[in-house]
Enzyme design. Structure first.
Site, PDB file in Angstrom:
ATOM      1  CE  LYS A 146      -4.260  -1.768   2.042  1.00  0.00           C
ATOM      2  NZ  LYS A 146      -5.285  -1.596   3.098  1.00  0.00           N
ATOM      3  CE  LYS A 168      -8.343  -9.793  -3.039  1.00  0.00           C
ATOM      4  NZ  LYS A 168      -8.153  -9.960  -1.582  1.00  0.00           N
ATOM      5  CE  LYS A 214     -14.298  -1.469   0.235  1.00  0.00           C
ATOM      6  NZ  LYS A 214     -14.919  -1.345   1.575  1.00  0.00           N
TER       7      LYS A 214
END
Length: 333
Positions: A111, A194, A197
């Site tokens: 991240k 994947k 959102k």
């Protein structure tokens, strides 16, 4: 009866991958277990989110969980920030966990990317808050995918170090309940990533609030390849987009990929996408409709979450108060 804890970030809207990979399993786990399900709004603050959007998305995702089958009368459903025990125990765990442990977390590396010096410190220490989320309830099981077990290993390391440092057997060992066979749903635009959102393209995912037209459009535009569907799943290994659509069909229909291919081997993606659209619309549009109905009454959503938070706090408060006593803090009252 096992006490099971799980949470979902309320940023964005829960999508098909969240539903097939986690939420439908939470619904099933309500049978015979004590379920504690949390909208982890404190975790959401690790990246910038517009305040009013966070409030709105927390309510909508709460409505979604109920629409999917989470029963707030049978399970505990609440928003994390309403139970102050989470943050209090997280600070203690910040002081128990070692820097090196957190530095090895692969999700933080993914991240943070190359600009690690500029990211929020909350993003670095949020596994400690995740450990507190679970251990504040002495939960013994957490449903996770196989790629999420590292954070639970850290939570157990923290619990063991706390017990060792203070000479107690206070925090239990957490057992990951690996959700075997759960669908790993990938982006409709890139079968190697994947469904997320945070993806900038709304066409990459099917949101659980999408109507029939939006679902049909996204499936029709989903990336595929020119080859027909094969006879065996192994023949999809080098075809990630095709494998993803077959996996979505299998998960929605409750059958195996082998069965999907037995029914559709030799078919082109035009006809297959039509069948997949019919199935997805049948399964998902009732969830979206019920979510919209529930979300139209935000005061009732707030009441439901506050009632859940009161039930959650009744469990967590004495556990965290005892942890505070064990480390030497004076009682608050």
């Amino acid at each position: 009866m096992a006490r099971i804890f799980s949470g979902i970030q309320p940023t964005g809207i829960a999508h098909l991958g969240n539903y097939l990979g986690a939420i439908q399993n939470w619904v099933a786990l309500q049978e015979g277990n004590e379920g504690i399900y949390c909208l982890v709004d404190l975790h959401a603050l690790t990246v910038w989110v517009e305040p009013e959007a966070l409030r709105q998305q927390t309510r909508v995702n709460a409505a979604l969980l109920v629409a999917c089958g989470i029963d707030p009368a049978r399970s505990i459903l609440f928003h994390q920030s309403a139970v102050h025990a989470h943050a209090r125990l997280a600070w203690i765990f910040n002081c128990v966990a070692r820097f090196g442990w957190l530095n090895r977390m692969t999700q933080f590396k993914d991240k943070a990317g190359k600009d690690r010096e500029a990211v929020s410190t909350g993003l670095f220490v949020y596994p400690n808050l995740m450990a507190a989320d679970i251990l504040a309830y002495h939960a013994t099981e957490v449903p996770v995918g196989e790629d999420q077990s590292q954070h639970l290993e850290l939570a157990n390391d923290i619990a063991q170090k706390f017990n060792h440092d203070y000479g107690v057997e206070f925090f239990p060992t957490i057992t990951p309940r690996i959700i075997g066979g759960s669908a790993r749903i990938m982006s409709l635009r890139d079968g190697t990533r994947k469904m997320s959102k945070s993806d900038t393209s709304d066409q990459s995912r099917i949101n659980l609030t999408d109507d029939a037209d939006a679902i049909a459009q996204k499936i029709r535009r989903a990336r595929t390849d020119p080859e027909p569907l094969p006879e065996r799943p192994a023949q999809l290994d080098s075809r990630p987009e095709a494998r993803n659509l077959v996996g979505i069909y299998a998960a929605l229909a409750g059958i195996t990929a082998e069965e999907v291919l037995r029914q559709h081997a030799g078919s082109g993606f035009g006809p297959f996408k039509e069948r997949l659209t019919e199935l997805a619309v049948q399964k998902l549009t009732p969830i979206g409709a019920e979510t919209r109905r529930l979300a139209a009454d935000p005061a009732e959503i707030d009441r439901m979450l506050q009632a859940g938070a009161a039930r959650a706090a009744a469990i967590a408060e004495p556990i965290v108060a005892e942890a505070e006593r064990l480390v030497g803090l004076l009682p608050a009252r």
